[in-house]
Structure formats: structure tokens, C-alpha cells
Design a protein around this motif. Structure first.
Motif, PDB file in Angstrom:
ATOM      1  N   VAL A  75       0.828  -1.205   0.000  1.00  0.00           N
ATOM      2  CA  VAL A  75       0.000   0.000   0.000  1.00  0.00           C
ATOM      3  C   VAL A  75       0.863   1.255   0.000  1.00  0.00           C
ATOM      4  N   ASP A  76       2.038   1.189   0.599  1.00  0.00           N
ATOM      5  CA  ASP A  76       2.941   2.336   0.545  1.00  0.00           C
ATOM      6  C   ASP A  76       3.396   2.597  -0.890  1.00  0.00           C
ATOM      7  N   GLU A  77       3.727   1.518  -1.610  1.00  0.00           N
ATOM      8  CA  GLU A  77       4.151   1.690  -2.997  1.00  0.00           C
ATOM      9  C   GLU A  77       2.997   2.163  -3.874  1.00  0.00           C
ATOM     10  N   LEU A  78       1.784   1.740  -3.563  1.00  0.00           N
ATOM     11  CA  LEU A  78       0.610   2.192  -4.307  1.00  0.00           C
ATOM     12  C   LEU A  78       0.167   3.590  -3.882  1.00  0.00           C
ATOM     13  N   GLU A  79       0.675   4.030  -2.734  1.00  0.00           N
ATOM     14  CA  GLU A  79       0.284   5.321  -2.149  1.00  0.00           C
ATOM     15  C   GLU A  79      -1.226   5.371  -1.910  1.00  0.00           C
ATOM     16  N   ILE A  80      -1.730   4.278  -1.309  1.00  0.00           N
ATOM     17  CA  ILE A  80      -3.130   4.244  -0.907  1.00  0.00           C
ATOM     18  C   ILE A  80      -3.197   4.027   0.605  1.00  0.00           C
ATOM     19  N   GLU A  81      -4.389   4.210   1.168  1.00  0.00           N
ATOM     20  CA  GLU A  81      -4.551   4.069   2.605  1.00  0.00           C
ATOM     21  C   GLU A  81      -4.874   2.624   2.982  1.00  0.00           C
ATOM     22  N   LEU A  82      -4.595   2.325   4.235  1.00  0.00           N
ATOM     23  CA  LEU A  82      -4.827   0.997   4.797  1.00  0.00           C
ATOM     24  C   LEU A  82      -5.209   1.182   6.252  1.00  0.00           C
ATOM     25  N   ARG A  83      -6.171   0.403   6.698  1.00  0.00           N
ATOM     26  CA  ARG A  83      -6.450   0.340   8.136  1.00  0.00           C
ATOM     27  C   ARG A  83      -6.157  -1.073   8.603  1.00  0.00           C
ATOM     28  N   SER A  84      -5.097  -1.213   9.367  1.00  0.00           N
ATOM     29  CA  SER A  84      -4.662  -2.514   9.871  1.00  0.00           C
ATOM     30  C   SER A  84      -5.182  -2.677  11.290  1.00  0.00           C
ATOM     31  N   LEU A  85      -5.966  -3.730  11.527  1.00  0.00           N
ATOM     32  CA  LEU A  85      -6.619  -3.900  12.826  1.00  0.00           C
ATOM     33  C   LEU A  85      -6.236  -5.195  13.521  1.00  0.00           C
ATOM     34  N   GLY A  86      -5.162  -5.842  13.060  1.00  0.00           N
ATOM     35  CA  GLY A  86      -4.635  -6.997  13.773  1.00  0.00           C
ATOM     36  C   GLY A  86      -5.691  -8.050  14.042  1.00  0.00           C
ATOM     37  N   SER A  87      -5.729  -8.522  15.293  1.00  0.00           N
ATOM     38  CA  SER A  87      -6.657  -9.596  15.687  1.00  0.00           C
ATOM     39  C   SER A  87      -7.955  -9.028  16.245  1.00  0.00           C
ATOM     40  N   LEU A  88      -8.502  -8.048  15.558  1.00  0.00           N
ATOM     41  CA  LEU A  88      -9.780  -7.468  15.960  1.00  0.00           C
ATOM     42  C   LEU A  88     -10.845  -8.552  16.071  1.00  0.00           C
ATOM     43  N   ASP A 102      -5.653 -13.782  12.594  1.00  0.00           N
ATOM     44  CA  ASP A 102      -4.275 -13.430  12.924  1.00  0.00           C
ATOM     45  C   ASP A 102      -4.010 -11.985  12.567  1.00  0.00           C
ATOM     46  N   SER A 103      -4.640 -11.521  11.519  1.00  0.00           N
ATOM     47  CA  SER A 103      -4.562 -10.110  11.153  1.00  0.00           C
ATOM     48  C   SER A 103      -5.692  -9.813  10.180  1.00  0.00           C
ATOM     49  N   CYS A 104      -6.107  -8.554  10.123  1.00  0.00           N
ATOM     50  CA  CYS A 104      -7.128  -8.162   9.156  1.00  0.00           C
ATOM     51  C   CYS A 104      -6.917  -6.714   8.742  1.00  0.00           C
ATOM     52  N   PHE A 105      -7.411  -6.397   7.543  1.00  0.00           N
ATOM     53  CA  PHE A 105      -7.160  -5.081   6.951  1.00  0.00           C
ATOM     54  C   PHE A 105      -8.414  -4.563   6.252  1.00  0.00           C
ATOM     55  N   TYR A 106      -8.587  -3.267   6.353  1.00  0.00           N
ATOM     56  CA  TYR A 106      -9.519  -2.558   5.481  1.00  0.00           C
ATOM     57  C   TYR A 106      -8.676  -1.879   4.409  1.00  0.00           C
ATOM     58  N   ASP A 123     -21.117  -1.823   9.908  1.00  0.00           N
ATOM     59  CA  ASP A 123     -19.930  -1.526   9.119  1.00  0.00           C
ATOM     60  C   ASP A 123     -19.601  -2.727   8.244  1.00  0.00           C
ATOM     61  N   PRO A 124     -18.912  -2.493   7.134  1.00  0.00           N
ATOM     62  CA  PRO A 124     -18.501  -3.638   6.310  1.00  0.00           C
ATOM     63  C   PRO A 124     -17.443  -4.463   7.035  1.00  0.00           C
ATOM     64  N   PRO A 125     -17.335  -5.741   6.717  1.00  0.00           N
ATOM     65  CA  PRO A 125     -16.271  -6.552   7.306  1.00  0.00           C
ATOM     66  C   PRO A 125     -14.927  -6.157   6.710  1.00  0.00           C
ATOM     67  N   PRO A 126     -13.827  -6.574   7.297  1.00  0.00           N
ATOM     68  CA  PRO A 126     -12.516  -6.288   6.694  1.00  0.00           C
ATOM     69  C   PRO A 126     -12.447  -6.819   5.269  1.00  0.00           C
ATOM     70  N   ASP A 127     -11.677  -6.128   4.442  1.00  0.00           N
ATOM     71  CA  ASP A 127     -11.507  -6.556   3.059  1.00  0.00           C
ATOM     72  C   ASP A 127     -10.609  -7.779   2.952  1.00  0.00           C
ATOM     73  N   LEU A 128      -9.727  -7.944   3.919  1.00  0.00           N
ATOM     74  CA  LEU A 128      -8.765  -9.044   3.870  1.00  0.00           C
ATOM     75  C   LEU A 128      -8.500  -9.546   5.280  1.00  0.00           C
ATOM     76  N   ALA A 129      -8.569 -10.862   5.454  1.00  0.00           N
ATOM     77  CA  ALA A 129      -8.200 -11.493   6.720  1.00  0.00           C
ATOM     78  C   ALA A 129      -7.068 -12.473   6.453  1.00  0.00           C
ATOM     79  N   ILE A 130      -6.184 -12.612   7.445  1.00  0.00           N
ATOM     80  CA  ILE A 130      -5.030 -13.494   7.316  1.00  0.00           C
ATOM     81  C   ILE A 130      -5.057 -14.522   8.429  1.00  0.00           C
ATOM     82  N   GLU A 131      -4.828 -15.773   8.047  1.00  0.00           N
ATOM     83  CA  GLU A 131      -4.686 -16.858   9.008  1.00  0.00           C
ATOM     84  C   GLU A 131      -3.351 -17.544   8.762  1.00  0.00           C
ATOM     85  N   SER A 132      -2.544 -17.648   9.814  1.00  0.00           N
ATOM     86  CA  SER A 132      -1.284 -18.375   9.747  1.00  0.00           C
ATOM     87  C   SER A 132      -1.504 -19.705  10.448  1.00  0.00           C
TER      88      SER A 132
END
Length: 219
Positions: A75-88, A102-106, A123-132
Motif C-alpha cells: 500500500v505504501d508503494e501504491l500510495e493508498i490508505e490501509l487500516r490494519s486492525l490486527g486480531s480485531l 491473525d490479522s485483518c485489513f480494510y 460496518d462492512p467486514p474487513p476486506d482481507l483477513a489473514i490466518e497463519s
């Protein structure tokens, strides 16, 4: 004090740093979280009376944190915003389901939830969730994420990253990310493995260089 239900709660201890409780009502589940508070190491998954409590292992945490760094680099390279909410804690009382990824992002919906306390389903759910997944879960987390409407799920397991899209209420494995269609998904595991020899930050820097090589140069 956590209240109990009239239905006996069955406990099953697994050899994988997990405890499984059956017959747990939603009110008992919520009372347990309230009594313990936010300052806890363990994570939960709850599916209509079945509660899994697990302690994160080193083998879970290291890949997860690297993937978080990779997403932030993108997202830094794309220069867009991100909301990282970890194990919300993602929960819906009307569905009697809850999960702590394990982590999730809007990403796509970041602007809709910026500065807000997340309250599903308003509210909408996170756009991406991660499971390790170093160990197997006793709860079908895919069904929980699907019920909550999380559109994209990444699973890192056995030195491989798998990407799933939510299609007609079920997850289908895909070779591309919804949030980042250009991302070479198959290469992610290689960067994670490299970190074991060159270090985490060196691996993230190499990943960033790879993303810069993929993205079109600014005109």
C-alpha cells in the motif's frame, strides 16, 4: 463473574495449545471476554456454541507479522490508505459467530471505516483477513469468515500462501488477490523463507523492490 448456562459446557484440551468448549451460549461467551478484558494473549473462534481458545505460537506469529509488513509495503508503494486492525474481534450476535483473525485489513473500504469503532453488520467486514495455520483449528473458521462476509482470506500453511475469494457464500482458491491483483502470490512464501537466513527486514526490503519492479513507473 462469568455466568453459566443450563446446558453443561464440555471441555476438550488438545495437544496444540488449544482448548475447545462445547455448549457455550452467546451470553457466556461475551461475559468471558468481558471478564478477561482486552489484555490477553489467546485468541478465540466461536461458532454457534462451539468455542475455541488458542495460544499463538512462534510458528504462527512470525509468518503473520511478515505478511503484515508485505501488505504495508504494497500500500505504501501504491500510495493508498490501509487500516490494519490486527486480531480485531469480528462478531455478529445475530449469527452467533465470532472470530479473531491473525490479522485483518480494510483496504477497498478503508475510507468507510476510518476513525470508527467497527460494529458489524453496520460496518462492512474487513476486506482481507489473514490466518497463519501452523496447527489445525477445531472450528471451521472459513464458515465463520464467510458468514461475516469477509471477501478475501489468505492462509499461510506449510510454507505456502493460499488466497481465497468469497463466491456465493463459500471460499474458492484463486491465484490472484482481490485487493492486489498484480501481486505474485506464489512468491510470498519464498520471501518468508528467505527471512530465516537474511532477516525479517531484509526480506521486506527485497519484497518492496519486487513490488516496485512489477508496478508501472510513474509517468
Amino acid at each position: 463473574m462469568v455466568t453459566t448456562t443450563s446446558t453443561p459446557v464440555e471441555q476438550q484440551t488438545t495437544p496444540e495449545n488449544r482448548v475447545i468448549l462445547k455448549g457455550v451460549s452467546w451470553s457466556t461467551f461475551k461475559a468471558l471476554l468481558a471478564d478477561v478484558g482486552d489484555d490477553r494473549a489467546w485468541r478465540i473462534a466461536y461458532d454457534r456454541g462451539l468455542l475455541e481458545i488458542r495460544m499463538p505460537l512462534e510458528e504462527h506469529e512470525e509468518p503473520k507479522r511478515l505478511i503484515e509488513s508485505f501488505v504495508e509495503a504494497i500500500v505504501d508503494e501504491l500510495e493508498i490508505e490501509l487500516r490494519s486492525l490486527g486480531s480485531l474481534t469480528l462478531e455478529r450476535e445475530d449469527l452467533t459467530r465470532a472470530v479473531e483473525p491473525d490479522s485483518c485489513f480494510y483496504i477497498q473500504n478503508e475510507s468507510l471505516v476510518r476513525g470508527r469503532n467497527i460494529n458489524l453488520p453496520n460496518d462492512p467486514p474487513p476486506d482481507l483477513a489473514i490466518e497463519s495455520d501452523y496447527t489445525n483449528s477445531s472450528v471451521n473458521k472459513d464458515s465463520i469468515y464467510a458468514a461475516l462476509g469477509v471477501p478475501e482470506l489468505w492462509r499461510y500453511r506449510r510454507e505456502s500462501l493460499q488466497v481465497y475469494h468469497l463466491v456465493d457464500g463459500k471460499y474458492e482458491m484463486c491465484d490472484r488477490s482481490l485487493a492486489f491483483p498484480f501481486l505474485p502470490v506464489a512468491e510470498i512464501s519464498g520471501f518468508i523463507e528467505q527471512s530465516r537466513t537474511i532477516g525479517q527486514r531484509a526480506s521486506v526490503r527485497l519484497f518492496r523492490q519486487r513490488i516496485r519492479a512489477i508496478l508501472p513507473s510513474p509517468s
